[in-house]
Scaffold this motif. Structure first.
Motif, short mmCIF file in Angstrom:
data_model
loop_
_atom_site.label_atom_id
_atom_site.label_comp_id
_atom_site.label_asym_id
_atom_site.label_seq_id
_atom_site.Cartn_x
_atom_site.Cartn_y
_atom_site.Cartn_z
N THR A 26 0.85 -1.19 0.00
CA THR A 26 0.00 0.00 0.00
C THR A 26 0.89 1.23 0.00
O THR A 26 1.69 1.42 0.91
N GLN A 53 -1.81 5.27 2.43
CA GLN A 53 -1.84 5.07 3.89
C GLN A 53 -2.08 6.39 4.61
O GLN A 53 -2.86 6.48 5.55
N HIS A 71 -1.74 -3.31 6.02
CA HIS A 71 -2.24 -3.85 4.75
C HIS A 71 -3.46 -4.74 4.91
O HIS A 71 -4.14 -5.02 3.94
N GLY A 72 -3.69 -5.22 6.11
CA GLY A 72 -4.84 -6.09 6.28
C GLY A 72 -4.93 -6.55 7.72
O GLY A 72 -3.99 -6.36 8.50
N THR A 75 -4.42 -10.09 1.42
CA THR A 75 -4.67 -9.03 2.40
C THR A 75 -5.92 -8.20 2.08
O THR A 75 -6.30 -7.34 2.86
N GLY A 76 -6.54 -8.40 0.93
CA GLY A 76 -7.73 -7.61 0.59
C GLY A 76 -7.93 -7.58 -0.90
O GLY A 76 -8.07 -8.62 -1.53
N GLN A 97 -6.83 -1.49 -0.16
CA GLN A 97 -7.60 -1.19 1.03
C GLN A 97 -6.64 -1.04 2.20
O GLN A 97 -5.67 -1.77 2.33
N ALA A 139 -6.07 -1.10 6.25
CA ALA A 139 -6.66 -1.52 7.52
C ALA A 139 -6.07 -0.65 8.63
O ALA A 139 -4.87 -0.40 8.64
N HIS A 198 -8.87 -4.46 15.44
CA HIS A 198 -9.22 -3.90 14.14
C HIS A 198 -10.12 -2.68 14.34
O HIS A 198 -11.17 -2.79 14.95
N GLU A 247 -10.97 -0.20 11.59
CA GLU A 247 -11.81 -0.18 10.40
C GLU A 247 -10.93 -0.36 9.16
O GLU A 247 -9.71 -0.25 9.23
N ASP A 248 -11.59 -0.64 8.03
CA ASP A 248 -10.89 -0.67 6.74
C ASP A 248 -11.31 0.56 5.97
O ASP A 248 -12.49 0.92 5.94
#
Lengths: 294, 382
Positions: free
Chosen positions: B140, B145, B271-272, B340-341, B355, B357, B368, B370-371
């Motif tokens: 990412t 980011q 990344h996830g 990872t997504g 995406q 994370a 976690h 949110e994404d």
């Protein structure tokens, strides 16, 4: 004023740590003309021993003490395995040997322990801060200053009052004559390595209190700083190493604190230029001896 | 006997040449020792697992994947030499190490030879432009980011921010600046920027500078990583500064979670996040089964992503392993499901949209938050 006082404490804490490493380096140099570039790895070894003992569930204090012992033993082992065969060899030969020891240890750490830093949970009691009115000072810098002072005082007492200590001072002045007086060279050199390892262990622990983890190349940067400190102080001079360490720490902290933001990226260049400035007036370092080995 | 040997030799030769035609060669350069090892080692492990699994299922369109890896010892010069070796071996894909300098060094060899080159996990978006049209990123990118972090900061109601940067690498320098661009465009204000030097360990001066800023900023944003980040956050909290801290993917490691109270509440972009049986969680299990220990960091999953992207590229090129065909195919990837997504290269100039994370450190464990898939119009230019 308050900001200045804060920075002064920071400077003494960092300088004290550099001084401990520098004294260990200078001690080895004074008895056997070896600049031990594997000295930083003794800090790392102490750190790993601390990490593994804590993982095994040992209380922090006991693990810390054993890690210092381990650093001292590792220094002795280094002398027996790597440096003794090259005793009295050319200074360059020993220098390269110490580089080799350092690289070999890096690879061993990376392959047998892991490349990732190992986190060491430092008890909350020594990771907090003390507040005096509006004045706030971290516990770790205070411990660093205290540990440096205690170590240096203990070292001075050892060198002045014990038989081995006196022999070490004599050996530093003239090793051949000291041997002719019936002093066992091996004993003096082993003692020097043990003490330098112990000091490296203390410095390593202080370093870890700050950063919270130990990794394979942790010792490289502080060793380079300590090497500069030793040269500034005068190769082989113990008081010189201590003063050089404090001076370098103070320079670094005050430059970081007072340089304008635009000049900050150049602070290492500036502090090293100041060091070169010292050499123009004291070509052999502050406490250096013009007759010392070059 | 002689006849038998000849026949055996002949069939062996046939097998070799057949393997050659049906193999996708991937040259992977990584710092398996030295400064990049903490990123490149897990990446290689993830890639190895992916190659093994894809080959076990018959490969990609009947072609087996062949991973040729070299340890660059995290040295830029060595990386350039090994990149040329890979060009000589006629690899179909070249994977470069996880940082900017080595990626530029190896990328130039790949670019000149017309080989699709992907950086294993370097994230500065400027790299693609620096090297040329054969260099792609996998991780990412920093600007994406940073956009996700800015969106999160705004949702938290933060109005003022302090950025902690180091000019020593594009990652530590630019990421907080991308954040500042998005944050200020949306009405926030970056009140101060504090500079550090990578590897300095002692953050006492920087911490006292931050503490003396009045009024205190709502949030501190940094892309510092080990060993700087742990030292910074420990000394910051030890000095009694309780300003929330936002970080980036390089601190998604076990060390951060082992820092105890100091790291509590830190939120970082990554990344996830493995949960609820998603592909990342399944990956973690299979990784554990193969290597006997859990992945050391998210970068193992990025290694798996990388091979999945390569497989999709080969598929998309319709059987051709020609450099231009692979390049066009990779540029065409859109919403590809990876470990990872999801990932999109189409229309992104070789710097993928992924995406993001967001993860918070709670009681020494990842939680976690949110994404976020950032709004493409908000993402600042590299």
């Amino acid at each position: 004023m308050e900001f200045f006082l804060q920075q002064f404490i920071n400077a003494m804490a960092l300088g004290g740590t550099y001084a401990l490493i520098a004294i260990g380096l200078a001690m080895i140099f004074s008895v056997m003309n070896l600049i031990n570039f594997a000295h930083g790895e003794l800090m790392t070894i102490g750190g790993y021993v601390l990490f593994f003992l804590l993982v095994m569930g040992m209380p922090f204090g006991a693990a810390l003490l054993l890690s210092l012992v381990a650093a001292a033993l590792a220094a002795v082992a280094m002398e027996l395995v790597a440096f003794r065969p090259f005793r009295n060899a050319d200074i360059v030969t020993m220098l390269l040997t110490s580089f080799a020891v350092s690289s070999i240890l890096h690879v061993l750490f990376q392959n047998f322990i892991g490349v990732r830093p190992k986190a060491i949970a430092v008890p909350p009691a020594i990771s907090g801060a003390l507040t005096f009115g509006t004045f706030n000072v971290g516990v770790v810098p205070l411990i660093s200053i205290l540990a440096s002072v205690v170590s240096v005082v203990a070292l001075v007492l050892f060198l002045r009052t014990t038989h081995v200590g006196v022999a070490m001072r004599a050996a530093a002045q003239d090793f051949r004559t000291t041997q002719l007086m019936g002093i066992n060279a091996n004993a003096v050199i082993l003692a020097a390595f043990a003490i330098s390892g112990l000091l490296a262990g203390v410095a390593g622990a202080l370093w870890i209190f700050q950063r919270g983890a130990v990794d394979p190349v942790m010792g490289v940067m502080p060793l380079l700083k300590a090497f500069i400190a030793v040269v500034v102080g005068g190769l082989g001079s113990l008081p010189g190493a201590a003063v050089g360490g404090l001076l370098l720490g103070t320079l670094e902290v005050f430059l970081r604190a007072y340089l304008p933001e635009g000049l900050l990226p150049f602070r290492d260049a500036i502090s090293l230029s100041l060091v070169i400035g010292i050499f123009t007036f004291y070509p052999h370092g502050l406490f250096g001896d013009a007759d010392a080995v070059r | 006997m002689r006849k038998y040997l000849l026949a055996a030799g002949f069939s062996a030769m046939l097998a070799v040449s057949a393997a050659h035609a049906d193999t996708v060669k991937i040259g992977l350069l990584g710092g398996q020792t030295g400064g990049l090892a903490s990123l490149d080692q897990p990446l290689l492990h993830g890639a190895e697992l992916a190659v093994e699994e894809i080959n076990a299922k018959g490969g990609v369109d009947g072609k087996q994947l062949e991973l040729i890896s070299r340890d660059t010892r995290s040295d830029t010069g060595e990386t350039a030499v090994m990149a040329n070796e890979m060009v000589g071996l006629q690899v179909n894909f070249l994977v470069t190490p996880c940082d900017g300098d080595t990626t530029i060094a190896a990328g130039q060899a790949g670019q000149a030879a017309g080989i699709v080159t992907i950086s294993g996990c370097a994230s500065p978006p400027i790299l693609a432009g620096n090297v040329g049209d054969y260099l792609f990123l996998n991780a990412t990118p920093d600007n994406i980011q940073a956009t996700a972090l800015a969106e999160f900061a705004e949702k938290q109601g933060y109005k003022t921010a302090l950025t902690l940067i180091s000019p020593d690498s594009p990652y530590t320098d630019k990421l907080p600046q991308y954040f500042a661009t998005v944050f200020e465009k949306d009405g926030g204000k970056v009140v101060s920027t504090v500079t550090y030097k990578m590897g300095q360990q002692d953050f006492s001066v920087e911490v006292s500078k931050i503490r003396d800023i009045s009024p205190k900023p709502d949030v501190i944003v940094t892309s510092a990583f080990e060993p700087d980040f742990p030292a910074f956050i420990k000394q910051l909290r030890a000095a009694g500064v309780d300003i929330p801290v936002l970080g980036a993917d390089a601190i998604d490691t076990a060390t951060t979670f082992a820092l105890g109270a100091a790291a509590e509440g830190v939120v970082f972009a990554t990344h996830g996040f493995p949960e609820n049986g998603n592909r990342l969680e399944q990956f973690d299990k299979r990784y554990q089964a193969k290597f006997g220990s859990a992945p050391e960091s998210i970068f193992a999953a990025l290694g798996y992503d990388l091979i999945e992207i390569i497989a999709a590229t080969v598929k998309g090129a319709g059987g051709s392993l020609d450099g231009t065909a692979l390049q066009a195919s990779l540029n065409n990837i859109e919403n590809l499901e990876i470990t990872t997504g999801s990932i999109t290269y189409k229309g992104m100039n070789r710097v993928p949209n992924r995406q993001v994370a967001l993860v918070r450190v709670v009681d020494g464990k990842p939680q976690h938050v949110e994404d976020i898939i950032p709004d493409a119009s908000k993402i600042p230019a590299p």
